[in-house]
Design a protein around this motif. Structure first.
Motif, PDB file in Angstrom:
ATOM      1  N   GLN A 200      -4.540  18.794  20.837  1.00 24.98           N
ATOM      2  CA  GLN A 200      -3.112  18.763  20.554  1.00 24.98           C
ATOM      3  C   GLN A 200      -2.731  20.043  19.821  1.00 24.98           C
ATOM      4  O   GLN A 200      -3.594  20.811  19.377  1.00 24.98           O
ATOM      5  N   MET A 201      -1.438  20.265  19.692  1.00 20.76           N
ATOM      6  CA  MET A 201      -0.952  21.418  18.947  1.00 20.76           C
ATOM      7  C   MET A 201      -0.627  20.984  17.523  1.00 20.76           C
ATOM      8  O   MET A 201      -0.040  19.919  17.302  1.00 20.76           O
ATOM      9  N   LEU A 202      -1.036  21.795  16.550  1.00 24.64           N
ATOM     10  CA  LEU A 202      -0.723  21.542  15.147  1.00 24.64           C
ATOM     11  C   LEU A 202       0.394  22.486  14.718  1.00 24.64           C
ATOM     12  O   LEU A 202       0.305  23.697  14.931  1.00 24.64           O
ATOM     13  N   GLU A 203       1.440  21.914  14.133  1.00 21.83           N
ATOM     14  CA  GLU A 203       2.585  22.689  13.645  1.00 21.83           C
ATOM     15  C   GLU A 203       3.147  23.611  14.716  1.00 21.83           C
ATOM     16  O   GLU A 203       3.631  24.707  14.410  1.00 21.83           O
ATOM     17  N   ASP A 204       3.048  23.216  15.952  1.00 22.58           N
ATOM     18  CA  ASP A 204       3.619  23.942  17.093  1.00 22.58           C
ATOM     19  C   ASP A 204       3.030  25.327  17.316  1.00 22.58           C
ATOM     20  O   ASP A 204       3.502  26.058  18.182  1.00 22.58           O
ATOM     21  N   SER A 205       1.970  25.681  16.577  1.00 25.26           N
ATOM     22  CA  SER A 205       1.459  27.053  16.711  1.00 25.26           C
ATOM     23  C   SER A 205      -0.062  27.165  16.712  1.00 25.26           C
ATOM     24  O   SER A 205      -0.582  28.247  16.971  1.00 25.26           O
ATOM     25  N   TYR A 206      -0.784  26.084  16.403  1.00 23.37           N
ATOM     26  CA  TYR A 206      -2.230  26.176  16.259  1.00 23.37           C
ATOM     27  C   TYR A 206      -2.918  25.092  17.097  1.00 23.37           C
ATOM     28  O   TYR A 206      -2.580  23.916  17.003  1.00 23.37           O
ATOM     29  N   GLY A 207      -3.844  25.534  17.905  1.00 19.21           N
ATOM     30  CA  GLY A 207      -4.532  24.608  18.789  1.00 19.21           C
ATOM     31  C   GLY A 207      -5.614  23.828  18.080  1.00 19.21           C
ATOM     32  O   GLY A 207      -6.441  24.417  17.362  1.00 19.21           O
ATOM     33  N   TYR A 208      -5.626  22.517  18.255  1.00 17.60           N
ATOM     34  CA  TYR A 208      -6.658  21.644  17.689  1.00 17.60           C
ATOM     35  C   TYR A 208      -7.413  21.007  18.850  1.00 17.60           C
ATOM     36  O   TYR A 208      -6.818  20.329  19.695  1.00 17.60           O
ATOM     37  N   VAL A 209      -8.724  21.240  18.904  1.00 21.15           N
ATOM     38  CA  VAL A 209      -9.555  20.729  19.991  1.00 21.15           C
ATOM     39  C   VAL A 209     -10.724  19.959  19.396  1.00 21.15           C
ATOM     40  O   VAL A 209     -11.548  20.545  18.682  1.00 21.15           O
ATOM     41  N   LYS A 210     -10.798  18.673  19.677  1.00 22.02           N
ATOM     42  CA  LYS A 210     -11.915  17.859  19.191  1.00 22.02           C
ATOM     43  C   LYS A 210     -12.900  17.654  20.328  1.00 22.02           C
ATOM     44  O   LYS A 210     -12.540  17.111  21.383  1.00 22.02           O
ATOM     45  N   ILE A 211     -14.139  18.079  20.128  1.00 22.01           N
ATOM     46  CA  ILE A 211     -15.199  17.896  21.117  1.00 22.01           C
ATOM     47  C   ILE A 211     -16.082  16.758  20.628  1.00 22.01           C
ATOM     48  O   ILE A 211     -16.792  16.894  19.642  1.00 22.01           O
ATOM     49  N   LEU A 212     -16.018  15.627  21.325  1.00 23.62           N
ATOM     50  CA  LEU A 212     -16.745  14.449  20.868  1.00 23.62           C
ATOM     51  C   LEU A 212     -18.214  14.488  21.240  1.00 23.62           C
ATOM     52  O   LEU A 212     -19.064  13.947  20.535  1.00 23.62           O
ATOM     53  N   ARG A 213     -18.537  15.102  22.373  1.00 23.97           N
ATOM     54  CA  ARG A 213     -19.919  15.209  22.833  1.00 23.97           C
ATOM     55  C   ARG A 213     -19.963  16.272  23.918  1.00 23.97           C
ATOM     56  O   ARG A 213     -18.922  16.679  24.438  1.00 23.97           O
ATOM     57  N   PHE A 214     -21.162  16.712  24.267  1.00 25.45           N
ATOM     58  CA  PHE A 214     -21.329  17.635  25.378  1.00 25.45           C
ATOM     59  C   PHE A 214     -21.963  16.864  26.537  1.00 25.45           C
ATOM     60  O   PHE A 214     -23.170  16.648  26.564  1.00 25.45           O
ATOM     61  N   ASP A 215     -21.102  16.433  27.470  1.00 25.05           N
ATOM     62  CA  ASP A 215     -21.600  15.729  28.645  1.00 25.05           C
ATOM     63  C   ASP A 215     -21.130  16.451  29.897  1.00 25.05           C
ATOM     64  O   ASP A 215     -20.589  17.563  29.821  1.00 25.05           O
ATOM     65  N   SER A 216     -21.312  15.839  31.051  1.00 22.42           N
ATOM     66  CA  SER A 216     -21.010  16.529  32.296  1.00 22.42           C
ATOM     67  C   SER A 216     -19.526  16.792  32.494  1.00 22.42           C
ATOM     68  O   SER A 216     -19.141  17.560  33.377  1.00 22.42           O
ATOM     69  N   THR A 217     -18.660  16.171  31.682  1.00 23.31           N
ATOM     70  CA  THR A 217     -17.217  16.397  31.800  1.00 23.31           C
ATOM     71  C   THR A 217     -16.688  17.441  30.831  1.00 23.31           C
ATOM     72  O   THR A 217     -15.549  17.882  30.952  1.00 23.31           O
ATOM     73  N   THR A 218     -17.486  17.823  29.846  1.00 23.25           N
ATOM     74  CA  THR A 218     -16.987  18.612  28.719  1.00 23.25           C
ATOM     75  C   THR A 218     -16.498  19.997  29.110  1.00 23.25           C
ATOM     76  O   THR A 218     -15.431  20.438  28.661  1.00 23.25           O
ATOM     77  N   GLN A 219     -17.262  20.709  29.911  1.00 21.51           N
ATOM     78  CA  GLN A 219     -16.902  22.084  30.226  1.00 21.51           C
ATOM     79  C   GLN A 219     -15.523  22.171  30.882  1.00 21.51           C
ATOM     80  O   GLN A 219     -14.690  23.006  30.498  1.00 21.51           O
ATOM     81  N   GLY A 220     -15.262  21.319  31.854  1.00 19.03           N
ATOM     82  CA  GLY A 220     -13.966  21.330  32.513  1.00 19.03           C
ATOM     83  C   GLY A 220     -12.844  20.912  31.581  1.00 19.03           C
ATOM     84  O   GLY A 220     -11.769  21.526  31.562  1.00 19.03           O
ATOM     85  N   GLN A 221     -13.083  19.859  30.778  1.00 22.99           N
ATOM     86  CA  GLN A 221     -12.049  19.399  29.858  1.00 22.99           C
ATOM     87  C   GLN A 221     -11.756  20.436  28.782  1.00 22.99           C
ATOM     88  O   GLN A 221     -10.606  20.642  28.388  1.00 22.99           O
ATOM     89  N   LEU A 222     -12.798  21.106  28.297  1.00 23.81           N
ATOM     90  CA  LEU A 222     -12.609  22.131  27.274  1.00 23.81           C
ATOM     91  C   LEU A 222     -11.822  23.313  27.834  1.00 23.81           C
ATOM     92  O   LEU A 222     -10.931  23.854  27.167  1.00 23.81           O
ATOM     93  N   SER A 223     -12.140  23.725  29.050  1.00 20.25           N
ATOM     94  CA  SER A 223     -11.425  24.833  29.679  1.00 20.25           C
ATOM     95  C   SER A 223      -9.939  24.529  29.799  1.00 20.25           C
ATOM     96  O   SER A 223      -9.087  25.364  29.468  1.00 20.25           O
ATOM     97  N   ARG A 224      -9.620  23.316  30.250  1.00 19.92           N
ATOM     98  CA  ARG A 224      -8.218  22.939  30.398  1.00 19.92           C
ATOM     99  C   ARG A 224      -7.516  22.863  29.045  1.00 19.92           C
ATOM    100  O   ARG A 224      -6.362  23.280  28.912  1.00 19.92           O
ATOM    101  N   ALA A 225      -8.207  22.345  28.025  1.00 21.83           N
ATOM    102  CA  ALA A 225      -7.594  22.218  26.701  1.00 21.83           C
ATOM    103  C   ALA A 225      -7.274  23.589  26.112  1.00 21.83           C
ATOM    104  O   ALA A 225      -6.158  23.835  25.629  1.00 21.83           O
ATOM    105  N   VAL A 226      -8.255  24.487  26.150  1.00 17.71           N
ATOM    106  CA  VAL A 226      -8.063  25.832  25.586  1.00 17.71           C
ATOM    107  C   VAL A 226      -6.936  26.555  26.314  1.00 17.71           C
ATOM    108  O   VAL A 226      -6.070  27.185  25.693  1.00 17.71           O
TER     109      VAL A 226
END
Length: 476
Positions: A200-226
């Motif tokens: 999610q976005m914090l204060e409309d200017s800073y990206g917050y990304v929570k990575i719960l685990r590194f599994d087979s879905t993580t790389q794609g989800q992280l790329s889209r989030a960033v």
């Protein structure tokens, strides 16, 4: 005459060669024999003891022996007996569940719970499109009984195990809502998706990304989030790895490569001391300041992610010292009956030859959790003191003056200075142009639908190594 001498010489040479070959063969065979006999004797002793126990118990035990359970317990005992703190034995059912977890899928009612001071199971997450979500269970509510068994008498692992199960089977829970009312519900278990990345976005200017685990879905989800956060104008990023116990090592390395400039990431060192390069990053990198939030439960590949973002990418670490698990476990080896075993195969060694195993990573800015542990359970990020501390550091790195944040905080000894030259601050800060990705020139973020699996699509597990092999019921 010369011809006869040549034949004689040839025969002599042939006989000598045969003699040498025979001698070498005998020596090698003797060595193999000498090393094999003790192994055979040890195995004979082990099997004889097991057979002796089995024979005596079967002849005198009052109850009935469940052979399937007995075989699983023998497997558990063997893996415990090798002395590896991170070895595991999975029954066929547990291994199937582990595969579902690594593929971002689970079977159950769709909740995460913790046992708090009340002794009940407090719901901390309700997954979308799950039986719990369809029924309207809420975060903060309690499960007080499962199939008539009081939760107060169960361990946290027991609670999780009882809620999960095969698709179509049912479980009855007693649910206490936020207003204190209690009701009994019967839910049919089904498969639901568990995201490995939330953002999610914090204060409309800073990206917050929570990575719960590194599994087979993580790389794609992280790329889209960033990329999505960058398109929305993120000035800096906070990557939250608290309570991330690791996962698939190859996925973690690929995720690191996505964010940091060129550099060596890590080596695997076997018991003979031989090192094998696990991965390195190219020169494409994130061009925004990064902060990594960690705690005592950040472990394994999550620690490698945090270390690499600091050492190669100039990130700052905020929170508390990490767990210190720097060993590598091989991909689970599936047995003929569907069960599986996991054990340590190598030590994770950092580019400078050191390891964080047993010590963990110290942080650049200390930020302890609240004494009641509420920071990372029920409060949103806006009230999470550790997230807010990390946000303050991110603002400082982005050149924004904030009150109450130590702008003079520096990397830990040996860490790289934050790379902030790409970030501007103050009014009129440049934001990404339409369609621009959050990476330095030359990388280009993955095009929509490219590189990563589509939402909900499973990536193949492959033959990947893993740094964390906790029991399926408690794993990420």
């Amino acid at each position: 005459m010369n011809k006869k001498i040549s034949i004689s010489m040839a025969l002599t040479i042939a006989i000598i060669a045969m003699t040498v070959t025979f001698s070498v063969t005998m020596i090698l065979a003797r060595q193999v024999f000498d090393s094999t006999i003790p192994s055979i004797k040890e195995k004979e002793t082990m099997y004889s003891k097991l057979a002796e126990i089995d024979k005596y118990v079967r002849a005198n035990y009052y109850g009935d022996i469940q052979d399937a359970t007995l075989n699983d317990m023998i497997g558990h005992g063997y893996m415990m007996g090798i002395g590896d703190a991170y070895s595991s034995y999975y029954s066929a059912k547990q291994y199937a569940e582990l595969v579902d977890i690594q593929n971002g899928k689970l079977l159950g009612i769709g909740v995460e719970v913790v046992k708090d001071s009340s002794g009940y199971a407090r719901i901390t997450k309700v997954y979308e499109a799950s039986p719990a979500s369809d029924l309207g269970l809420e975060v903060g509510g309690f499960i007080t009984a499962i199939d008539g068994a009081e939760v107060k008498g169960l361990t946290a692992a027991n609670v999780t195990a009882r809620l999960r199960g095969e698709a179509g089977t049912s479980v009855t829970i007693t649910y206490m809502a936020l207003d204190g009312t209690t009701s009994d519900f019967t839910l049919n278990r089904s498969k639901y998706s568990i995201p490995s990345v939330e953002y999610q976005m914090l204060e409309d200017s800073y990206g917050y990304v929570k990575i719960l685990r590194f599994d087979s879905t993580t790389q794609g989800q992280l790329s889209r989030a960033v990329d999505d956060l960058y398109q929305r104008g993120a000035k800096a990023y906070v990557f939250d790895l608290r309570d991330n116990e690791g996962g698939l090592l190859e996925v973690a390395i690929n995720s690191i490569d996505m964010l940091v400039p060129e550099g060596t990431i890590a080596f695997a060192q076997d018991k003979e001391g031989q090192k094998t390069l696990l991965g390195s990053s190219d020169d494409n990198a994130m061009d925004r300041p990064m902060v990594v939030l960690v705690n005592q439960n950040t472990a394994s590949s999550a620690e490698l992610f945090a270390y690499s973002l600091r050492q190669i990418g100039g990130a700052q670490l905020v929170g508390t010292t990490t767990r210190g698990k720097g060993t590598i476990q091989a991909e689970p080896h599936r047995m003929s009956d569907g069960s599986a075993i996991v054990f340590t195969t190598a030590m994770l060694v950092l580019p400078d030859g050191t390891t964080f195993d047993g010590t963990g990573l110290t942080v650049d800015v200390e930020a302890a959790a609240k004494a009641d542990g509420s920071d990372n359970v029920l409060l949103g990020v806006d009230k999470d003191t550790q997230v807010q501390k990390a946000l303050g550091v991110a603002k400082t790195m982005a050149g924004v003056t904030t009150s109450g944040v130590q702008s003079e905080s520096t990397p830990a000894e040996g860490g790289d200075a934050p790379a902030t030259s790409e970030a501007t601050s103050g009014e009129g800060e440049a934001t990404p142009a339409e369609g621009e990705a959050g990476f330095t020139e030359g990388e280009g973020a993955p095009a929509e639908g490219e590189d990563a699996p589509a939402e909900g699509e499973d990536a193949p597990a492959g033959e990947q190594s893993t740094l964390n092999e906790s029991e399926p019921a408690a794993q990420e």
